[in-house]
Design a protein around this motif. Structure first.
Motif, short mmCIF file in Angstrom:
data_model
loop_
_atom_site.label_atom_id
_atom_site.label_comp_id
_atom_site.label_asym_id
_atom_site.label_seq_id
_atom_site.Cartn_x
_atom_site.Cartn_y
_atom_site.Cartn_z
N GLU A 122 -13.57 -34.61 -19.97
CA GLU A 122 -14.63 -33.73 -20.50
C GLU A 122 -15.91 -33.87 -19.68
OE1 GLU A 122 -15.29 -34.79 -24.57
OE2 GLU A 122 -13.36 -33.98 -25.24
N THR A 123 -16.29 -35.09 -19.39
CA THR A 123 -17.53 -35.35 -18.65
C THR A 123 -17.44 -34.78 -17.24
OG1 THR A 123 -17.92 -37.33 -19.95
CG2 THR A 123 -19.12 -37.15 -17.88
N LEU A 124 -16.30 -34.93 -16.60
CA LEU A 124 -16.13 -34.40 -15.24
C LEU A 124 -16.14 -32.87 -15.24
CD1 LEU A 124 -13.39 -36.79 -13.82
CD2 LEU A 124 -15.77 -36.62 -13.07
N GLY A 125 -15.68 -32.26 -16.32
CA GLY A 125 -15.66 -30.81 -16.39
C GLY A 125 -14.66 -30.18 -15.43
N MET A 126 -13.62 -30.92 -15.11
CA MET A 126 -12.58 -30.43 -14.20
C MET A 126 -11.31 -30.18 -14.99
SD MET A 126 -13.22 -33.03 -10.99
CE MET A 126 -11.93 -32.32 -9.97
N GLU A 127 -10.47 -29.32 -14.44
CA GLU A 127 -9.18 -29.06 -15.05
C GLU A 127 -8.27 -30.28 -14.84
OE1 GLU A 127 -8.27 -26.36 -16.83
OE2 GLU A 127 -10.33 -25.63 -16.58
N VAL A 128 -7.44 -30.55 -15.84
CA VAL A 128 -6.49 -31.66 -15.72
C VAL A 128 -5.60 -31.47 -14.49
CG1 VAL A 128 -4.52 -32.82 -16.83
CG2 VAL A 128 -6.54 -32.21 -18.18
N SER A 129 -5.20 -30.23 -14.22
CA SER A 129 -4.34 -29.96 -13.06
C SER A 129 -5.05 -30.34 -11.75
CB SER A 129 -3.90 -28.50 -13.02
OG SER A 129 -5.03 -27.64 -12.94
N GLU A 130 -6.37 -30.12 -11.66
CA GLU A 130 -7.12 -30.52 -10.47
C GLU A 130 -7.11 -32.04 -10.32
OE1 GLU A 130 -10.98 -28.06 -9.52
OE2 GLU A 130 -10.86 -28.43 -11.69
N LEU A 131 -7.31 -32.74 -11.43
CA LEU A 131 -7.31 -34.20 -11.39
C LEU A 131 -5.93 -34.74 -11.07
CD1 LEU A 131 -9.68 -34.79 -14.41
CD2 LEU A 131 -10.22 -35.08 -11.98
N GLU A 132 -4.89 -34.08 -11.54
CA GLU A 132 -3.53 -34.51 -11.20
C GLU A 132 -3.26 -34.33 -9.71
OE1 GLU A 132 -1.41 -32.08 -14.02
OE2 GLU A 132 -1.25 -33.74 -15.46
N ARG A 133 -3.74 -33.22 -9.13
CA ARG A 133 -3.57 -33.00 -7.68
C ARG A 133 -4.36 -34.05 -6.89
NH1 ARG A 133 -4.10 -27.69 -9.27
NH2 ARG A 133 -6.22 -27.51 -8.48
N LEU A 134 -5.58 -34.33 -7.35
CA LEU A 134 -6.39 -35.36 -6.69
C LEU A 134 -5.67 -36.71 -6.75
CD1 LEU A 134 -8.96 -36.46 -5.38
CD2 LEU A 134 -9.93 -36.65 -7.70
N HIS A 135 -5.14 -37.05 -7.90
CA HIS A 135 -4.41 -38.31 -8.08
C HIS A 135 -3.23 -38.37 -7.11
CE1 HIS A 135 -1.83 -41.33 -10.00
NE2 HIS A 135 -2.97 -41.86 -10.42
N ALA A 136 -2.51 -37.27 -6.97
CA ALA A 136 -1.36 -37.24 -6.06
C ALA A 136 -1.81 -37.45 -4.60
CB ALA A 136 -0.60 -35.92 -6.20
N VAL A 137 -2.90 -36.80 -4.21
CA VAL A 137 -3.40 -36.96 -2.84
C VAL A 137 -3.88 -38.40 -2.62
CG1 VAL A 137 -5.23 -36.27 -1.23
CG2 VAL A 137 -3.97 -34.53 -2.51
N LEU A 138 -4.57 -38.96 -3.60
CA LEU A 138 -5.01 -40.36 -3.47
C LEU A 138 -3.81 -41.30 -3.38
CD1 LEU A 138 -8.06 -40.38 -5.90
CD2 LEU A 138 -8.11 -40.44 -3.40
N GLY A 139 -2.75 -40.99 -4.10
CA GLY A 139 -1.53 -41.78 -3.97
C GLY A 139 -0.99 -41.75 -2.55
N LYS A 140 -1.07 -40.59 -1.91
CA LYS A 140 -0.63 -40.48 -0.51
C LYS A 140 -1.54 -41.29 0.41
CE LYS A 140 1.22 -36.29 0.67
NZ LYS A 140 1.22 -34.82 0.83
N ILE A 142 -3.24 -43.97 -0.44
CA ILE A 142 -2.91 -45.38 -0.69
C ILE A 142 -1.64 -45.77 0.05
CG2 ILE A 142 -2.20 -47.04 -2.46
CD1 ILE A 142 -4.18 -45.47 -4.36
N ALA A 143 -0.62 -44.92 -0.03
CA ALA A 143 0.64 -45.21 0.67
C ALA A 143 0.43 -45.27 2.18
CB ALA A 143 1.70 -44.16 0.31
N ALA A 144 -0.39 -44.37 2.70
CA ALA A 144 -0.66 -44.36 4.15
C ALA A 144 -1.41 -45.62 4.56
CB ALA A 144 -1.47 -43.12 4.52
N THR A 145 -2.36 -46.07 3.74
CA THR A 145 -3.07 -47.29 4.09
C THR A 145 -2.16 -48.50 3.97
OG1 THR A 145 -3.99 -47.54 1.86
CG2 THR A 145 -5.35 -46.36 3.48
N ASP A 146 -1.23 -48.47 3.03
CA ASP A 146 -0.25 -49.55 2.93
C ASP A 146 0.59 -49.63 4.20
OD1 ASP A 146 -1.09 -50.26 0.39
OD2 ASP A 146 0.59 -49.32 -0.65
N ARG A 147 1.04 -48.45 4.67
CA ARG A 147 1.84 -48.43 5.90
C ARG A 147 1.01 -48.90 7.09
NH1 ARG A 147 3.28 -43.60 3.63
NH2 ARG A 147 2.05 -42.40 5.13
N ALA A 148 -0.23 -48.45 7.16
CA ALA A 148 -1.11 -48.86 8.27
C ALA A 148 -1.37 -50.36 8.21
CB ALA A 148 -2.42 -48.08 8.22
N GLY A 149 -1.55 -50.90 7.02
CA GLY A 149 -1.77 -52.33 6.86
C GLY A 149 -0.55 -53.14 7.27
#
Length: 152
Positions: A122-140, A142-149
């Motif tokens: 509610e505070t962010l004022g964003m659609e849940v679908s937008e936040l789910e897409r953001l979460h998916a991209v952040l997951g990628k 994180i995975a890329a930094t894990d591979r780089a590490g």
């Protein structure tokens, strides 16, 4: 393959690290007033989320799940124990293993905490679908930094 980073690859407003840093601080700031009535900081809240997902857990397991050093978790766990949300004890089979479990108070807090994600959205004022897409991209990321590490 040539990577094109534009005219100024050092422009602050084009840096992924800068955007992630500002976004992280800004989102965590939204949590502060929501967690304050329970005496919690955001890192303590993350520990509780991990325990609500699965408890009891060893400190090593919490460390892995939260991507935090055990030494970083130690003061958080002590404070959560002081607040009455968790208990800590030595493992039955191995005295070197420290196990963390939810107390009744910690288990009961979950029902109250379920309101927090709704308030954040509610505070962010964003659609849940937008936040789910953001979460998916952040997951990628994180995975890329894990591979780089792993290559470093």
């Amino acid at each position: 393959m040539r990577i094109d980073l534009g005219e100024d690859p050092l422009a602050l407003d084009r840096q992924v690290c800068f955007a992630l840093s500002v976004a992280s601080r800004s989102v965590i700031a939204i949590y502060r007033p929501l967690l304050k009535p329970y005496g919690l900081t955001h890192p303590q809240y993350l520990v509780l989320l991990a325990l609500w997902d699965s408890a009891p857990r060893t400190v090593r397991d919490l460390s892995d799940v939260l991507r935090a050093e055990p030494a970083t978790l130690s003061p958080l766990l002590k404070r959560l124990e002081t607040l009455g949300y968790v208990s800590r004890g030595r493992g039955r089979g191995d005295e070197r293993t420290l196990t963390v479990d939810l107390t009744e108070k910690g288990k009961a807090l979950r029902a109250e905490a379920e309101k927090i994600p709704y308030r954040v959205v509610e505070t962010l004022g964003m659609e849940v679908s937008e936040l789910e897409r953001l979460h998916a991209v952040l997951g990628k990321v994180i995975a890329a930094t894990d591979r780089a590490g792993a290559r470093s």
